[in-house]
Design a protein around this motif. Structure first.
Motif, mmCIF file in Angstrom:
data_model
loop_
_atom_site.group_PDB
_atom_site.id
_atom_site.type_symbol
_atom_site.label_atom_id
_atom_site.label_comp_id
_atom_site.label_asym_id
_atom_site.label_seq_id
_atom_site.Cartn_x
_atom_site.Cartn_y
_atom_site.Cartn_z
ATOM 1 N N SER A 95 0.857 -1.182 0.000
ATOM 2 C CA SER A 95 0.000 0.000 0.000
ATOM 3 C C SER A 95 0.895 1.235 0.000
ATOM 4 N N LEU A 96 0.820 2.009 -1.055
ATOM 5 C CA LEU A 96 1.633 3.218 -1.175
ATOM 6 C C LEU A 96 0.891 4.389 -0.552
ATOM 7 N N PHE A 97 1.511 5.009 0.439
ATOM 8 C CA PHE A 97 0.863 6.131 1.114
ATOM 9 C C PHE A 97 0.840 7.364 0.216
ATOM 10 N N ALA A 98 1.864 7.542 -0.599
ATOM 11 C CA ALA A 98 1.923 8.686 -1.519
ATOM 12 C C ALA A 98 2.185 8.148 -2.926
ATOM 13 N N PRO A 99 1.181 7.537 -3.560
ATOM 14 C CA PRO A 99 1.407 6.847 -4.836
ATOM 15 C C PRO A 99 1.795 7.753 -5.995
ATOM 16 N N ASN A 100 1.501 9.048 -5.902
ATOM 17 C CA ASN A 100 1.785 9.949 -7.021
ATOM 18 C C ASN A 100 3.106 10.695 -6.884
ATOM 19 N N GLY A 101 3.833 10.445 -5.808
ATOM 20 C CA GLY A 101 5.141 11.067 -5.641
ATOM 21 C C GLY A 101 6.198 10.370 -6.490
ATOM 22 N N ARG A 102 7.394 10.948 -6.520
ATOM 23 C CA ARG A 102 8.477 10.351 -7.319
ATOM 24 C C ARG A 102 8.734 8.915 -6.915
ATOM 25 N N MET A 103 8.887 8.692 -5.619
ATOM 26 C CA MET A 103 9.181 7.334 -5.166
ATOM 27 C C MET A 103 7.970 6.428 -5.293
ATOM 28 N N GLY A 104 6.796 6.966 -5.089
ATOM 29 C CA GLY A 104 5.597 6.158 -5.258
ATOM 30 C C GLY A 104 5.494 5.616 -6.671
ATOM 31 N N ARG A 105 5.740 6.468 -7.651
ATOM 32 C CA ARG A 105 5.684 6.036 -9.050
ATOM 33 C C ARG A 105 6.795 5.043 -9.362
ATOM 34 N N ALA A 106 7.979 5.278 -8.799
ATOM 35 C CA ALA A 106 9.100 4.368 -9.043
ATOM 36 C C ALA A 106 8.818 2.990 -8.454
ATOM 37 N N ILE A 107 8.244 2.956 -7.252
ATOM 38 C CA ILE A 107 7.930 1.666 -6.622
ATOM 39 C C ILE A 107 6.856 0.937 -7.418
ATOM 40 N N ALA A 108 5.859 1.667 -7.907
ATOM 41 C CA ALA A 108 4.822 1.046 -8.729
ATOM 42 C C ALA A 108 5.431 0.425 -9.984
ATOM 43 N N THR A 109 6.408 1.089 -10.572
ATOM 44 C CA THR A 109 7.092 0.548 -11.749
ATOM 45 C C THR A 109 7.860 -0.713 -11.391
ATOM 46 N N ALA A 110 8.544 -0.686 -10.234
ATOM 47 C CA ALA A 110 9.297 -1.862 -9.798
ATOM 48 C C ALA A 110 8.367 -3.033 -9.515
ATOM 49 N N VAL A 111 7.211 -2.758 -8.932
ATOM 50 C CA VAL A 111 6.235 -3.812 -8.651
ATOM 51 C C VAL A 111 5.733 -4.445 -9.944
ATOM 52 N N ALA A 112 5.519 -3.616 -10.958
ATOM 53 C CA ALA A 112 5.029 -4.126 -12.241
ATOM 54 C C ALA A 112 6.008 -5.100 -12.875
ATOM 55 N N ASP A 113 7.290 -4.964 -12.531
ATOM 56 C CA ASP A 113 8.324 -5.837 -13.100
ATOM 57 C C ASP A 113 8.649 -7.024 -12.212
ATOM 58 N N ASP A 114 7.998 -7.143 -11.056
ATOM 59 C CA ASP A 114 8.331 -8.211 -10.100
ATOM 60 C C ASP A 114 7.060 -8.941 -9.682
ATOM 61 N N PRO A 115 6.881 -10.193 -10.104
ATOM 62 C CA PRO A 115 5.662 -10.931 -9.748
ATOM 63 C C PRO A 115 5.541 -11.243 -8.263
ATOM 64 N N GLY A 116 6.587 -10.978 -7.490
ATOM 65 C CA GLY A 116 6.530 -11.231 -6.057
ATOM 66 C C GLY A 116 5.818 -10.147 -5.273
ATOM 67 N N PHE A 117 5.358 -9.106 -5.982
ATOM 68 C CA PHE A 117 4.692 -7.979 -5.326
ATOM 69 C C PHE A 117 3.478 -7.541 -6.130
ATOM 70 N N GLU A 118 2.568 -6.897 -5.438
ATOM 71 C CA GLU A 118 1.444 -6.254 -6.111
ATOM 72 C C GLU A 118 1.014 -5.038 -5.304
ATOM 73 N N ILE A 119 0.430 -4.069 -5.987
ATOM 74 C CA ILE A 119 -0.077 -2.877 -5.320
ATOM 75 C C ILE A 119 -1.507 -3.135 -4.864
ATOM 76 N N ASP A 120 -1.771 -2.872 -3.601
ATOM 77 C CA ASP A 120 -3.119 -2.982 -3.049
ATOM 78 C C ASP A 120 -3.336 -1.744 -2.189
ATOM 79 N N ALA A 121 -4.114 -0.812 -2.717
ATOM 80 C CA ALA A 121 -4.246 0.491 -2.060
ATOM 81 C C ALA A 121 -4.879 0.398 -0.680
ATOM 82 N N ASP A 122 -5.754 -0.579 -0.483
ATOM 83 C CA ASP A 122 -6.543 -0.608 0.754
ATOM 84 C C ASP A 122 -6.204 -1.741 1.719
ATOM 85 N N HIS A 123 -5.609 -2.814 1.217
ATOM 86 C CA HIS A 123 -5.406 -3.990 2.074
ATOM 87 C C HIS A 123 -3.975 -4.530 1.933
ATOM 88 N N GLY A 124 -3.003 -3.652 2.020
ATOM 89 C CA GLY A 124 -1.616 -4.068 1.875
ATOM 90 C C GLY A 124 -1.113 -4.848 3.076
#
Length: 236
Positions: A11-40
Motif C-alpha cells: 500500500s503506497l501512502f503517496a502513490p503519485n510522488g516520485r518514489m511512489g511512481r518508481a515503486i509502482a514501476t518496480a512492482v510491475a516488473d516483479d511478480p513477487g509484489f502487487e499494489i493494493d491500495a486498501d489492504h496491503g
C-alpha cells in the motif's frame, strides 16, 4: 492466511510522488509484489514530514508494518515513530538503496579502525528540487561514523566565514544541489598524509524502489519494533 507463494501486497501512502511512481514501476516488473491500495501487507511512505502521523495512524489502524522513507524528520517525528513501534514494526530508512546500507556498514567499520585522529567529512549532491540539507542519507552516514567511534554525532554543517578551525572529533557535512542528480555520497577519512574515500553513486531512482521492495518484504510478519536497512541486508 497468506503463504510464501502469494505476492507481497504494497500500500503506497503517496502513490503519485516520485518514489511512489518508481515503486509502482518496480512492482510491475516483479511478480513477487502487487499494489493494493486498501489492504496491503505493508504500508510504504515516501511523502513529507507533515504527513507522517497520518501514515503511522493508517498502519496502526490496519495493524500492519510500515516503511518510512521520508527524510527531513525532526526529533518529534522520531518520538512518533518510537511510539508507533510499540505496536507495529516500523522500518525507518533515509535511503533504501542496498548499496547505501552496505556503505553505512563500511563507514562504521572504517571509523572504528581508523580512530579519532582521522578527520571525517561527508559530501552529498542531489537534484535541484531537494529541500532538505544535509540529506538524510548523509546524516545517517554521519551517525554510522559516530557509532564506529563510540560517540554521538557532532556535526559541523555548512561552514561559512573566516578563522574557522575544525573542532576535534566533529564530522563535517557539505551539500551540493543541481540538475537531476539522484544522489551522490562521499565519506572522506582524512588522515596523516593519506585519505580514504568511501563513495556511492545513485544512477537511477529505481535502486531506491527495488530496495524499498526488499525492505517491505522483510517487514511482513516482523514483531513490533524499529528496524533499519541494516536489518534488511543482514537478512539477505
Amino acid at each position: 492466511m497468506r503463504t510464501d507463494e502469494q505476492p507481497t501486497r504494497i500500500s503506497l501512502f503517496a502513490p503519485n510522488g516520485r518514489m511512489g511512481r518508481a515503486i509502482a514501476t518496480a512492482v510491475a516488473d516483479d511478480p513477487g509484489f502487487e499494489i493494493d491500495a486498501d489492504h496491503g501487507d505493508v504500508i510504504v511512505d515516501f511523502s513529507a514530514p507533515s504527513a507522517l502521523q497520518a501514515s503511522l495512524d493508517r498502519a496502526l489502524a490496519a495493524a500492519v508494518p510500515i516503511l518510512v522513507g521520508t527524510t527531513g524528520l525532526d526529533d518529534f517525528a522520531s518520538r512518533r515513530i518510537s511510539a508507533a513501534a510499540k505496536d507495529i514494526a516500523v522500518l525507518r530508512a533515509a535511503n533504501t538503496s542496498l548499496g547505501v546500507a552496505l556503505l553505512s556498514d563500511l563507514v562504521e567499520r572504517a571509523a572504528s579502525v581508523l580512530g579519532p585522529e582521522w578527520d571525517i567529512e561527508i559530501l552529498e549532491m542531489h537534484h535541484r528540487q531537494k529541500t532538505d540539507a544535509p540529506s538524510g542519507t548523509a546524516l545517517a552516514l554521519g551517525d554510522a561514523a559516530a557509532r564506529g567511534r563510540g560517540t554521538k554525532l557532532n556535526a559541523e554543517r555548512g561552514r561559512k566565514g573566516t578563522n574557522l578551525k575544525r573542532e576535534e572529533g566533529a564530522i563535517g557535512f557539505a551539500s551540493l544541489r543541481g540538475g537531476t542528480v539522484a544522489g551522490d555520497h562521499d565519506v572522506i577519512f582524512a588522515g596523516p598524509e593519506e585519505r580514504l574515500i568511501l563513495s556511492h553513486r545513485a544512477e537511477n531512482r529505481m535502486i531506491f524502489a527495488r530496495g524499498a521492495l526488499a525492505a517491505a518484504k522483510f517487514l511482513v510478519g516482523k514483531p513490533a519494533g524499529i528496524y533499519s536497512m541494516r536489518d534488511v541486508i543482514d537478512a539477505l
